[in-house]
Design a protein around this motif. Structure first.
Motif, mmCIF file in Angstrom:
data_model
loop_
_atom_site.group_PDB
_atom_site.id
_atom_site.type_symbol
_atom_site.label_atom_id
_atom_site.label_comp_id
_atom_site.label_asym_id
_atom_site.label_seq_id
_atom_site.Cartn_x
_atom_site.Cartn_y
_atom_site.Cartn_z
ATOM 1 N N GLY A 68 0.811 -1.216 0.000
ATOM 2 C CA GLY A 68 0.000 0.000 0.000
ATOM 3 C C GLY A 68 0.845 1.266 0.000
ATOM 4 O O GLY A 68 0.576 2.214 -0.744
ATOM 5 N N LEU A 124 -5.734 2.359 2.382
ATOM 6 C CA LEU A 124 -5.564 0.906 2.350
ATOM 7 C C LEU A 124 -6.893 0.175 2.449
ATOM 8 O O LEU A 124 -7.069 -0.872 1.830
ATOM 9 N N MET A 165 -8.260 -0.334 -0.823
ATOM 10 C CA MET A 165 -7.601 -1.385 -1.604
ATOM 11 C C MET A 165 -8.037 -2.787 -1.180
ATOM 12 O O MET A 165 -8.014 -3.710 -1.977
ATOM 13 N N TYR A 211 -1.037 -7.681 -5.814
ATOM 14 C CA TYR A 211 -0.632 -7.963 -4.431
ATOM 15 C C TYR A 211 0.030 -9.330 -4.263
ATOM 16 O O TYR A 211 1.106 -9.438 -3.688
#
Length: 171
Positions: free
Chosen positions: A60, A83, A86, A115
């Motif tokens: 992040g 975050l 996300m 990720y």
């Protein structure tokens, strides 16, 4: 003269053979736990989000830096809200970025990957560096076996921590 069942004073209960045996046993246990973790943890949940690890904060922060918001990562409210956007399933967590600005040089490439791929890249590269340094300090395949049986190595790997870079030996 040794009698049956007696140990010579030079004999030690933790012999080289036992170290190998215990290391193989622990390595086997960690491998079974790792396979179970990968098999049954659903590393990507049904909505397509990757399961949260500690590396999520680095990933992040690398996104913040890539979008020229690196300073905002030091504001816990702004960083946490960013975050949460996300990874929406983690609404209850509060995230903080507590690393020096120079750490952005290490993590910035993570923002260029999804990720899970960033997790794999970071963990494999840092583990490789850790093992390389370890090999320069301690030689022999038995030392690598002991390292592979070390629980801290596996905990760091599964939690996505940066311990391979930041471990320090205390004397």
């Amino acid at each position: 003269m040794k009698m049956d069942g007696e140990m010579d004073q030079n004999d030690h209960w933790l012999s080289r053979g036992r170290v190998r045996l215990y290391s193989f046993l622990m390595l086997g246990i960690f491998l079974m736990l790792g396979i179970g973790f990968v098999r049954y943890s659903n590393l990507i949940d049904p909505k397509g989000y990757s399961i949260y690890t500690d590396l999520f904060v680095f990933w992040g922060a690398s996104h913040f830096a890539l979008t020229e918001q690196a300073l905002d990562a030091y504001n816990i409210t702004v960083f946490s809200n960013g975050l949460r956007g996300m990874l929406p399933d983690w609404q209850a967590l509060s995230f903080g970025w507590f690393y020096p600005p120079t750490f952005y040089l290490v993590i910035l490439p993570l923002a260029l990957l999804p990720y899970f791929h960033a997790y794999l890249a970071f963990m494999l590269v840092t583990l490789g560096c850790f093992v390389m340094v370890f090999r320069h300090i301690i030689r022999g395949w038995e030392s690598l076996l002991c390292l592979a049986a070390f629980s801290g190595l596996w905990f760091n790997l599964f939690r996505g921590q940066n311990g391979y870079l930041t471990n320090k030996v205390r004397s």
